[in-house]
Design a protein around this motif. Structure first.
Motif, PDB file in Angstrom:
ATOM      1  N   UNK A  53       0.852  -1.193   0.000  1.00 34.94           N
ATOM      2  CA  UNK A  53       0.000   0.000   0.000  1.00 34.94           C
ATOM      3  C   UNK A  53       0.890   1.247   0.000  1.00 34.94           C
ATOM      4  N   UNK A  54       0.644   2.220  -0.889  1.00 35.06           N
ATOM      5  CA  UNK A  54       1.477   3.434  -0.887  1.00 35.06           C
ATOM      6  C   UNK A  54       1.446   4.117   0.485  1.00 35.06           C
ATOM      7  N   UNK A  55       2.582   4.660   0.923  1.00 33.83           N
ATOM      8  CA  UNK A  55       2.657   5.250   2.266  1.00 33.83           C
ATOM      9  C   UNK A  55       1.660   6.398   2.420  1.00 33.83           C
ATOM     10  N   UNK A  56       1.382   7.133   1.357  1.00 38.82           N
ATOM     11  CA  UNK A  56       0.434   8.243   1.449  1.00 38.82           C
ATOM     12  C   UNK A  56      -0.990   7.738   1.726  1.00 38.82           C
ATOM     13  N   UNK A  57      -1.284   6.535   1.306  1.00 39.21           N
ATOM     14  CA  UNK A  57      -2.630   5.991   1.530  1.00 39.21           C
ATOM     15  C   UNK A  57      -2.812   5.438   2.943  1.00 39.21           C
TER      16      UNK A  57
END
Ligand code: NAP
Length: 367
Positions: free
Chosen positions: A196-200
């Motif tokens: 999962x992208x860190x921003x998400x």
């Protein structure tokens, strides 16, 4: 450590593959002999293939550094190098089904972590403490497909591990569930690497994991089912409704469960009876003293704020399900919180335990 069985890992460079590498580095029965991944990694020395993405401890274990990564799409390349393979591949379902079958057809048994074959009627979905009897279907699987030494055994989804063992222990004690609502809080490693992208996920909860609720609701019924003829027939109950959420935790899936007992099957247990059933629960892996089996498959905690992923996920070397917050439920009968380590019990170590049971029951030939 002499005379260990040579084993291969498909998907050896991924999140789960790395757990396999790490756990097999000093396994008493199995010796890491073969690693394979996508064509992107094929041909590279293992340490180079995982450079800047080795996630378990400081260094790649020596047993893996001497190996070169092969292309997992070529089953014949593994022939003669390993007695069986663990499959930790992440790829298109139809392609992966065909790929795992090509290993079995080449005489190489497949102990799979992937979901590709979990719904194939003659492929057992194995949790050794719960349904070791489902291995009886391997004979029919081989016969139907004309396979000699090869076969496929799958492992269930990581999300269900946090409640399956407590549920089964109660069923076995005469207290089957009729209906359940489960809300999972799932760690980011469940999505592989980089996942999962860190921003998400930082400072956030994502209330959706593709395909996960369906797996969480249905796989339990196959595991609790029975072998009939050449197929596994699902158990009719419990009816399960799942809410699956991704949370900013590295390892450790939590399940918050509300459960209603099947009153027609007998008296409902008291909370004390339930705790006693869970605490005393032991099964075939403990009886056989399989190397990766925890002494206690279920541990009950009494603190009002446990289990917690950071504090409890390593219980039983990551193989024990930790249960807490057992209490009555004003809507159903009881509520509890279960926790399991998703990349250990829920993935690689659970896969190794499956292989240990298969070995103990004589399903693997030496090379
Ligand atoms: P991952 O980190 O994304 O690793 C995927 C692996 O598959 C890598 O080794 C990759 O090789 C290989 N691969 C990808 N495409 C391929 C292709 N076309 N041909 C051959 N190899 C290919 O995934 P993961 O989290 O380890 O999960 C692996 C499997 O275990 C999945 O089926 C997943 O559903 C299941 N599982 C995961 C967990 C968990 O907690 N993570 C739990 C239970 C089950 P490259 O490195 O060369 O790309």
């Amino acid at each position: 450590m002499a005379n260990r069985i040579p084993v291969g890992i498909l998907g050896a460079t991924g999140m789960v593959g790395q757990r396999y590498i790490s756990h097999l580095a000093d396994h008493p029965w199995f010796e890491l002999a073969y690693v394979a991944a996508s064509p992107r990694s094929a041909g590279k020395p293992y340490a180079e293939a995982v450079e800047n993405r080795w996630l378990i401890g400081p260094d790649v274990p020596a047993a893996a550094t001497r190996l070169t990564v092969s292309d997992a799409n070529d089953a014949k390349a593994a022939a003669g190098k390993c007695a069986f393979v663990f499959s930790a591949l992440e790829m298109d379902k139809a392609l992966l089904q065909a790929l795992e079958e090509s290993y079995a057809a080449a005489g190489i048994p497949v102990v799979s972590n992937a979901s590709a074959h979990r719904w194939t009627p003659d492929v057992p979905v194995l949790i050794p403490e719960i349904n070791p009897g489902h291995l009886a279907i391997i004979e029919a699987q081989r016969r139907k497909r004309g396979w000699g030494k090869g076969f496929i055994v799958a492992k269930p989804n990581c999300s269900i591990q946090s409640y399956m063992m407590p549920l089964f222990a109660l069923t076995q004690a005469g207290f089957p569930a009729k209906r359940m609502i489960v809300t999972t809080l799932q760690a980011v490693t469940g999505a592989g690497y980089p996942g999962v992208p860190s921003f998400d996920i930082t400072d956030n909860v994502v209330p959706y994991i593709g395909g996960e609720e369906e797996k969480t609701e249905k796989e339990a019924l196959k595991i609790l089912g029975s072998v009939e003829g050449g197929a596994i027939r699902n158990a009719p109950a419990p009816l399960i409704a799942a809410h699956c959420n991704r949370v900013p935790v590295i390892d450790g899936h939590v399940a918050c469960v509300s459960l209603e007992f099947d009153a027609a099957e007998g008296a409902k247990p008291s909370l004390a009876q339930i705790e006693s059933v869970w605490t005393r629960f032991r099964a075939l892996p403990q009886e056989l003293r399989l190397p990766s089996a925890p002494d206690a498959p279920i541990v009950v905690r009494h603190e009002p704020n446990r289990p917690q992923p950071r504090r409890d996920r390593e219980t039983g070397k990551g193989m024990t399900v930790v249960v807490g917050r057992l209490r009555e439920c004003p809507v159903f009968d009881i509520r509890f919180v279960g926790l399991s380590h998703n990349t250990k019990r829920g993935a690689a170590l659970g896969g190794v335990l499956n292989a240990e049971l298969l070995k103990a029951q004589g399903f693997f030939d030496r090379l």
